[in-house]
Write an enzyme that holds these catalytic residues in place. Structure first.
Site, PDB file in Angstrom:
ATOM      1  N   CYS A   1      -5.135  -2.877   2.466  1.00 11.56           N
ATOM      2  CA  CYS A   1      -4.877  -2.907   3.907  1.00 11.56           C
ATOM      3  C   CYS A   1      -6.116  -3.174   4.762  1.00 11.56           C
ATOM      4  CB  CYS A   1      -4.163  -1.629   4.348  1.00 11.56           C
ATOM      5  SG  CYS A   1      -3.457  -1.838   5.997  1.00 11.56           S
TER       6      CYS A   1
ATOM      7  N   LYS B   1      -9.347   2.563  -2.052  1.00  9.68           N
ATOM      8  CA  LYS B   1      -9.626   1.962  -0.729  1.00  9.68           C
ATOM      9  C   LYS B   1     -10.961   2.439  -0.148  1.00  9.68           C
ATOM     10  CE  LYS B   1      -7.167   1.371   3.722  1.00  9.68           C
ATOM     11  NZ  LYS B   1      -5.870   1.678   4.376  1.00  9.68           N
TER      12      LYS B   1
ATOM     13  N   GLU C   1       0.851  -1.201   0.000  1.00  5.23           N
ATOM     14  CA  GLU C   1       0.000   0.000   0.000  1.00  5.23           C
ATOM     15  C   GLU C   1       0.883   1.247   0.000  1.00  5.23           C
ATOM     16  OE1 GLU C   1      -1.709   0.595   3.893  1.00  5.23           O
ATOM     17  OE2 GLU C   1      -3.396   1.784   3.114  1.00  5.23           O
TER      18      GLU C   1
HETATM   19  N1  CDV Z   1      -3.175   1.183   6.484  1.00  6.28           N
HETATM   20  C1  CDV Z   1      -4.115   0.545   7.204  1.00  6.28           C
HETATM   21  O1  CDV Z   1      -5.249   0.413   6.757  1.00  6.28           O
HETATM   22  N2  CDV Z   1      -3.751   0.099   8.439  1.00  6.28           N
HETATM   23  C2  CDV Z   1      -4.666  -0.480   9.365  1.00  6.28           C
HETATM   24  C3  CDV Z   1      -4.231  -0.201  10.778  1.00  6.28           C
HETATM   25  C4  CDV Z   1      -4.203   1.266  11.031  1.00  6.28           C
HETATM   26  C5  CDV Z   1      -5.171  -0.885  11.770  1.00  6.28           C
HETATM   27  C6  CDV Z   1      -4.800  -1.987   9.173  1.00  6.28           C
HETATM   28  O2  CDV Z   1      -5.933  -2.466   9.136  1.00  6.28           O
HETATM   29  O3  CDV Z   1      -3.793  -2.689   9.117  1.00  6.28           O
END
Ligand code: CDV
Length: 313
Positions: free
Chosen positions: A172, A127, A47
């Site tokens: 993510c 996202k 990401e």
């Molecule tokens: N970049 C992210 O989406 N990180 C989140 C953290 C902040 C909880 C994740 O779900 O890994």
């Protein structure tokens, strides 16, 4: 004939705040060259892979904030990666912060693209599940300002016919939500690609800090198995500007088994031989959605059409 895809997971170590995009792209190209030597068809990067992860800092100044975003893709700094893809005949998945001008205004998204072996963009995803908050938290060791710096993605969770299969993307935090996988699973996804920046410490729930690696695997393995799809998750790992991030980049088979995993917290390439046809038995038996899913009994508002289920609206 089996549909084999050699997938490279190109984990990144930390990127420093003053590291230029050009320097980062040199690292990305080196990983791609390695991947080509190992016979990869596709390389998956993390990401927001072109810069340090700036949502960890409070940024007031609009111009400074914009400087972390890409206004075009490709752009001159990233062009060498697209050139390398064409030269090496290796496709890639890349996450980056996107500045777009749409609907007559400036918009910011946390974005990923899928690029073919010819260096042409196949698809784009923005996202949807943005973690964090919009206010400043001076008491926390670092910030989590994705909700401040990005808008919720407006492109849905599409699945593309690419690399001989059906390929989807998420980013993510999306990986923690079953519906991200299921919306793509309902479209027949066979390969889901994602990158992540996951701090070891979660200031909002420190009691789970020891469970970060476990939860990372739990959600991706469940998503793969419950949708009969390969899942590829790639980290930016290690201590970046004081924030310690998990690694554990991996490739997960439709069985839910981890078949390849990175072992360091730095730049590292690992390769998995993914047979997309391994999805078939899951999709046609235990997770044959048309045969066994019963959303009309779940209490959600759904509509069943000839083309498939429409989820609650
Ligand atoms: N970049 C992210 O989406 N990180 C989140 C953290 C902040 C909880 C994740 O779900 O890994």
């Amino acid at each position: 004939m089996a549909r084999i895809l050699n997938v490279g997971i190109a984990q990144l170590g930390p990127i420093s705040r003053n590291e230029s995009r050009q320097d980062v792209v040199v690292r990305l190209v080196a990983l791609m060259e390695d991947a080509a030597r190992m016979g990869c068809d596709l390389v998956v990067y993390p990401e927001a892979a072109l810069t340090a992860f700036f949502p960890h800092w409070w940024i007031d100044d609009e111009d400074e904030l914009d400087s972390w975003f890409e206004r075009a893709m490709p752009n001159p700094a990233v062009q060498p990666l697209f050139d390398a893809a064409r030269r090496l005949k290796v496709g890639f998945h890349l996450g980056y912060a996107e500045l777009a001008f749409e609907d007559g205004r400036k918009r910011r998204f946390n974005t990923a693209i899928l690029v073919g072996k010819d260096g042409e963009i196949i698809g784009k995803y923005r996202k949807i599940h943005l973690p964090g908050y919009t206010d400043r938290r001076p008491g926390d060791p670092f910030q989590n300002l994705e909700k401040r710096y990005f808008e919720v993605g407006n492109l849905g969770f599409p699945v593309w016919h690419a690399f001989g299969g059906r390929v989807g993307m998420m980013i993510c935090n999306d990986r923690r939500w079953p519906e991200s996988y299921r919306v793509m699973g309902l479209q027949g996804a066979e390969l889901i690609l994602l990158g992540y920046n996951t701090p070891v410490h979660n200031p909002a729930m420190p009691e789970t800090d020891d469970l970060g690696n476990f939860h990372n695997q739990l959600v991706m393995q469940s998503g793969a198995y419950q949708n009969g799809t390969w899942v590829v998750g790639v980290a930016r790992a290690g201590v970046e500007e004081g924030v310690d991030q998990i690694g554990q980049s991996c490739v997960i088979a439709p069985s839910g088994e981890v078949v390849v995993q990175c072992t360091t917290l730095g730049d590292e390439l690992q390769v998995a031989r993914c047979d997309l046809d391994l999805c078939n038995s899951y999709k046609t038996s235990i997770f044959n959605f048309a045969k066994h899913r019963r959303p009309e009994h779940y209490g959600l508002i759904v509509e069943r059409t000839g083309a498939g289920d429409v989820l609650g609206r």
